[in-house]
Design a protein around this motif. Sequence first.
Motif, PDB file in Angstrom:
ATOM      1  N   VAL A 118      -7.288   0.019   5.933  1.00 11.71           N
ATOM      2  CA  VAL A 118      -6.607   0.772   4.848  1.00 11.71           C
ATOM      3  C   VAL A 118      -6.592   2.191   4.833  1.00 11.71           C
ATOM      4  N   SER A 119      -6.307   2.900   6.008  1.00 10.19           N
ATOM      5  CA  SER A 119      -6.164   4.103   6.119  1.00 10.19           C
ATOM      6  C   SER A 119      -5.162   4.638   5.086  1.00 10.19           C
ATOM      7  N   LEU A 120      -5.567   5.895   4.473  1.00  9.33           N
ATOM      8  CA  LEU A 120      -4.736   6.436   3.283  1.00  9.33           C
ATOM      9  C   LEU A 120      -3.233   6.527   3.592  1.00  9.33           C
ATOM     10  N   TRP A 121      -2.864   7.163   4.895  1.00  9.59           N
ATOM     11  CA  TRP A 121      -1.611   7.510   5.084  1.00  9.59           C
ATOM     12  C   TRP A 121      -0.889   6.440   5.503  1.00  9.59           C
ATOM     13  N   MET A 122      -1.578   5.358   6.216  1.00 10.28           N
ATOM     14  CA  MET A 122      -1.099   4.152   6.643  1.00 10.28           C
ATOM     15  C   MET A 122      -0.514   3.319   5.655  1.00 10.28           C
ATOM     16  N   ALA A 123      -1.370   3.172   4.525  1.00  9.10           N
ATOM     17  CA  ALA A 123      -1.084   2.367   3.261  1.00  9.10           C
ATOM     18  C   ALA A 123       0.043   3.108   2.463  1.00  9.10           C
ATOM     19  N   ALA A 124       0.008   4.500   2.496  1.00  9.76           N
ATOM     20  CA  ALA A 124       1.142   5.111   1.693  1.00  9.76           C
ATOM     21  C   ALA A 124       2.454   4.866   2.256  1.00  9.76           C
ATOM     22  N   MET A 125       2.510   4.941   3.722  1.00  9.25           N
ATOM     23  CA  MET A 125       3.740   4.632   4.190  1.00  9.25           C
ATOM     24  C   MET A 125       3.979   3.306   3.923  1.00  9.25           C
ATOM     25  N   HIS A 126       3.268   2.349   3.970  1.00 11.91           N
ATOM     26  CA  HIS A 126       3.560   0.840   3.577  1.00 11.91           C
ATOM     27  C   HIS A 126       4.225   0.978   2.368  1.00 11.91           C
ATOM     28  N   GLN A 127       3.844   1.817   1.366  1.00 13.96           N
ATOM     29  CA  GLN A 127       4.267   1.555   0.032  1.00 13.96           C
ATOM     30  C   GLN A 127       5.686   2.399   0.037  1.00 13.96           C
ATOM     31  N   LEU A 128       5.753   3.335   0.814  1.00 10.51           N
ATOM     32  CA  LEU A 128       7.131   4.316   0.938  1.00 10.51           C
ATOM     33  C   LEU A 128       8.170   3.420   1.500  1.00 10.51           C
ATOM     34  N   THR A 129       7.809   2.587   2.343  1.00  6.63           N
ATOM     35  CA  THR A 129       8.722   1.512   2.914  1.00  6.63           C
ATOM     36  C   THR A 129       9.060   0.576   2.216  1.00  6.63           C
ATOM     37  N   GLY A 130       8.147  -0.031   1.330  1.00  8.48           N
ATOM     38  CA  GLY A 130       8.622  -0.924   0.245  1.00  8.48           C
ATOM     39  C   GLY A 130       9.521  -0.466  -0.767  1.00  8.48           C
ATOM     40  N   ALA A 131       9.535   0.706  -1.060  1.00  3.37           N
ATOM     41  CA  ALA A 131      10.401   1.426  -1.846  1.00  3.37           C
ATOM     42  C   ALA A 131      11.768   1.267  -1.138  1.00  3.37           C
ATOM     43  N   LEU A 132      11.821   1.807   0.165  1.00  4.17           N
ATOM     44  CA  LEU A 132      13.210   1.682   0.765  1.00  4.17           C
ATOM     45  C   LEU A 132      13.461   0.461   1.081  1.00  4.17           C
ATOM     46  N   LEU A 133      12.977  -0.455   1.265  1.00  2.33           N
ATOM     47  CA  LEU A 133      13.389  -1.850   1.235  1.00  2.33           C
ATOM     48  C   LEU A 133      14.168  -2.399   0.237  1.00  2.33           C
TER      49      LEU A 133
END
Length: 359
Positions: A323-338
Amino acid sequence: MATSALPNELHESHRDPFARPLAIARWLEVVAAFVVVIVLVGGITRLTESGLSITEWNVATGILPPLNDAAWQEEFAKYRATPEYRLEASVGGMTLADFKFIFFWEWFHRLLARLVGVVYAVPLLWFWIKGVIPRGFKPRLVGLLALGGLQGLFGWLMVQSGLVGDMTDVSHFRLSLHLLTALLLLAGLVWTTRDMRRIAREPGVAPAPFTVASVIVAAVLFIQLLLGAWVAGLNAGHAAYDWPLMNGRLIPEIDWSSGFFWTLTHDPFLLHFLHRWWAWIAVIALVWLARRVRKTDRLASILVHSAFGLMVLLGIATVLSGVSLWMAAMHQLTGALLVAATAWAMHSDGVQRQMRQAQ
């Protein structure tokens, strides 16, 4: 097939020679971009445990951060009175510099929320006064404004849930309500943008309807997003750092002693497991939607495929990275884009249905 009278009637009801749908579409796209950024910053705020650093909601004075040492000490004193500090943060010996770091992310998140309210409300008022909003869209635009306000209210109720008793985190139920309302707002903005751009090309055309297929896809995606929000709220991403197994097992050990419904909504191992594998159900549904619109809106199809593919990869990488901070943040960002891409494809599916009915 004979032409239906209903589409023609709707076509005439939305014809407005004074409307400026393209300008409205561009404005809504800017607002949607702001919402995506807010979702990203909200994710970082959660991952850095920053959400409880500001214990009050001051609409006007809260715009500015503390401006001198005395003000910083006052804010730090308020935070030291919270259960999170007393039971967790104080153990590590939090300094004022540490507090300033978490304070920044919560302050920045709230500042963006205020800013997006202004970016939405002021142009809406201007378009309204100028009389350039296409007929039938005023209630929807006001509804989106209200939804944004409601999302902000849910955010404060979420924070309040972490300031009482012995709570060291916010309620994951309120967190999910806050996040999912933001994503619903994003979907509404994208859908309305697509309507506006279509009206700009075909003046007077009726708004796109929902289809049964798109509603099914939306329901499947909603479950995945809800599970993801609960995983975030319960820090359940730390339940396992291997993939596809969980701690060396395909199916993790689950303690059902607290009852089925409590376990289903609170157990981090079960929620982590469900979020992992429901993702593949969501992928199937999204592929189905993307294929439905591939011939008439290839860009929407590509965006959906790209978004869910990247999101799955980032989800796996988040687990493997601990659960790397930036990896998890990018996961959430991509969720919004999805969500944005899915709303676009759902709109295109509705347009296809409308065109078939008009033939």
